[in-house]
Write an enzyme that holds these catalytic residues in place. Structure first.
Site, short mmCIF file in Angstrom:
data_model
loop_
_atom_site.label_atom_id
_atom_site.label_comp_id
_atom_site.label_asym_id
_atom_site.label_seq_id
_atom_site.Cartn_x
_atom_site.Cartn_y
_atom_site.Cartn_z
N ASP A 63 14.20 -46.20 63.50
CA ASP A 63 13.53 -46.71 63.60
C ASP A 63 11.87 -46.60 63.92
OD1 ASP A 63 12.08 -48.88 61.95
OD2 ASP A 63 12.65 -50.65 63.85
N ASP B 2 10.37 -52.36 62.41
CA ASP B 2 11.23 -53.29 61.72
C ASP B 2 12.66 -54.03 62.22
OD1 ASP B 2 12.82 -51.58 60.18
OD2 ASP B 2 12.18 -51.78 58.23
N ASP C 83 14.60 -45.51 58.96
CA ASP C 83 14.23 -44.94 58.17
C ASP C 83 14.15 -43.79 58.32
OD1 ASP C 83 12.17 -44.29 59.88
OD2 ASP C 83 11.43 -46.54 60.11
N ASP D 37 30.24 -40.20 46.75
CA ASP D 37 30.82 -41.12 47.12
C ASP D 37 31.74 -41.49 46.44
OD1 ASP D 37 30.81 -43.23 48.68
OD2 ASP D 37 30.09 -44.91 46.92
N GLU E 299 34.40 -36.73 48.39
CA GLU E 299 35.14 -38.49 49.36
C GLU E 299 35.68 -38.79 49.03
OE1 GLU E 299 34.66 -42.95 51.29
OE2 GLU E 299 33.36 -42.32 49.24
#
Length: 553
Positions: free
Chosen positions: A38, A42, A46, A224, A283
């Site tokens: 991060d 927050d 990211d 995915d 996947e």
């Protein structure tokens, strides 16, 4: 290790490997973006944080990084509900941050693979909002699966399909006048309506999405639910409940339909039109290794995840069977096999292997990675496994965010027809340093609480300790690059005592003792690396319980 060592960016640009077929024996590291690093405090990982930590991956010795979704999303399922496939969610940064990450990775010699989510969109996607406003049978609804309900007043779902997250796979809409309307299909959360791949608009849109990210410079896509885009004609009933248990066990009318292969062939043509060996990774859950191999035929995708290996128990005979079947199936189509032990959807293997104690789980996990990296093909590592992180099993209910957790009964544990709802335990943010309120994850806290004991498992704590799991991974990955026999080369089994696996590659032998007791056998060669200290006799080696060793011959 100092903070600077993990965050310093390259000064001398390198180029990622351009050798043809780099993916056939690549080691690819999965970054679950919200839990990796991060940068802005927050508490959520990211893209800039991931970019700053890329030197850790280069030092670890992997070939590529796979990033989980960072696209614009309401985050109903950790970003796997995409509202805009060409935008970066502000939670994770900007499109400029994505571009910077790709460029920095390439300078470090790392390829970049990003997720694409083609089975479903977010219910906040402009297309779905248009569909809800459209009339039954309208063009906007043709991009999704809308159907009238059954029963006298349409009050029953159109079919008996169940969501992977539990409950029915159908949700009823409300018409503009407030009356009950049609139902729409969502194989996952209601916020993830399934796209209809019979629609030419859907196919054209995803071709454009892939080109957008390829033009930005990514090296490939992890697809995915690659087995789910095509549904059986008529959406027929299955006939019984607990359908999630059938995934990967049999062909279902909503998964592993033959029609998905035409889509993947078209994507392969698109990937091949770009320079630099861009790849597609499926996947895909399939009932047999042979059906899984269909996804990696020469004109389809490059890799498919080998979930049979991930689910294999700690047993020499079972492991050998899975390895043999996997290699035979992919060899029949000329593709490499992939090997994976953990990911963001399953209990970490350090905990899965701990049948007697947590210590046993770590010992077995250290041995398992040496076996994995010794096998022919490509290996996937899940973030934190290089630290030996266990599953966090005691997260309080109020911090959980896995949508499957909320789809069962009120306590999230009973009456669950779908996934168990406890995927948050493998997604707890990484510990980078010994101290700090998030162990170096970021300048603030972390979106899921980290165990205090993770201080001793941090990158800082393990760096330089020759007995640490991190240094074991670094050594194994360095050897894998140095030894030509661990590339895209054949494998054969050697005779070994019961409970022991012994495999041979050119100039190399790997031995794994899966038993709970020490095994003595002839020394196979010159010891290179072992997951636990070995003992020696006159021409023999004593391999401790649950230990793997590498040998040069």
């Amino acid at each position: 290790m100092t903070q600077e060592l993990t965050t310093s960016l390259p000064t001398e640009p390198e180029q990622p490997s351009q050798r043809p077929g780099w993916w056939r024996d690549a080691v690819i590291y999965q970054v679950y973006v919200r839990s990796f690093a991060d940068s802005d405090g927050d508490g959520i990982g990211d893209l800039r944080g991931a970019r700053e930590r890329l030197p850790h991956l280069a030092q670890l010795g992997v070939d590529a990084v796979w990033l989980t979704p960072f696209y614009a999303s309401p985050q109903a399922d950790g970003g796997y509900d995409v509202a805009d496939y060409r935008a970066v969610d502000p939670l994770f940064g900007t499109l400029g941050d994505a571009d910077d990450l790709v460029r920095t990775a390439h300078e470090l010699g790392l390829k970049v693979i990003v997720d694409v989510v083609p089975n479903h969109s977010s219910d906040q996607h402009p297309w779905f909002r248009e569909a809800l406003a459209d009339r039954p049978g309208g063009a906007a609804r043709a991009r999704y699966h809308f159907r009238p309900g059954r029963g006298a007043h349409g009050e029953l779902p159109p079919s008996d399909w169940e969501s992977v997250f539990g409950g029915p796979a159908w949700t009823r809409t409300t018409d503009p006048d407030g009356t009950p309307g049609e139902w729409y299909l969502h194989l996952f959360a209601p916020e993830q309506p399934d796209l209809n791949w019979d629609s030419p608009e859907v196919r054209e849109e995803f071709d454009a999405v892939l080109r957008f990210w390829l033009d930005l410079g990514v090296d490939g896509f992890r697809i995915d639910v690659a087995h789910g885009m095509v549904k059986a004609a008529g959406l027929p009933d299955i006939g019984h409940t607990e359908q999630v248990k059938l995934i990967g066990a049999q062909v279902l009318p909503f998964f592993d339909q033959d029609g998905v292969h035409e889509i993947h062939r078209s994507w392969r043509r698109l990937l091949d039109s770009y320079p630099g060996d861009r790849i597609g990774v499926a996947e895909a859950w399939a009932p047999t290794a042979e059906r899984l191999a269909l996804y990696v035929r020469p004109d389809e995708l490059h890799q498919a995840f080998n979930f049979q290996f991930l689910r294999c128990p700690w047993d020499a005979a079972a492991m050998r069977t899975v390895i043999d079947e996997s290699l035979a199936a992919t060899a029949s189509v000329g593709a490499p096999t992939t090997w994976v032990l953990s990911n963001h959807d399953v209990v970490r293997h350090t905990t899965r292997y701990a049948t007697d104690s947590p210590e046993q789980g770590l010992v077995r996990a250290r041995a398992a990675v040496l076996l994995t990296l010794a096998l022919p093909g490509s290996a996937y590592l899940y973030q934190g496994e290089e630290l030996g992180l266990p599953e966090v099993t005691d997260l309080p209910d109020e911090v959980r965010q896995d949508p499957a957790f909320f789809r069962g009964s009120s306590d999230g544990q009973d009456g669950q027809d779908g996934q168990d709802g406890f995927r948050d335990g493998c997604r707890v943010p990484l510990p980078w340093t010994r101290s700090g309120d998030s162990h170096g994850f970021g300048p603030g806290g972390s979106w899921l609480p980290q165990p205090a004991a993770w201080s001793d498992l941090s990158v800082e704590a393990q760096t330089g300790d020759p007995a640490s799991t991190l240094e074991l991974y670094r050594s194994a990955l360095a050897l894998r690059r140095e030894l030509p026999g661990l590339g895209d080369t054949p494998m054969s089994w050697l005779e070994a005592p019961e409970g022991v696996l012994a495999l041979s590659r050119p100039g190399f032998v790997c031995t794994l003792n899966t038993l709970g007791k020490e095994v003595e056998m002839p020394v196979p060669g010159r010891a290179l690396l072992s997951s636990a200290p070995l003992g020696y006799g006159a021409g023999t080696v004593r391999i401790p319980p649950d230990t793997c060793a590498w040998w040069a011959i």
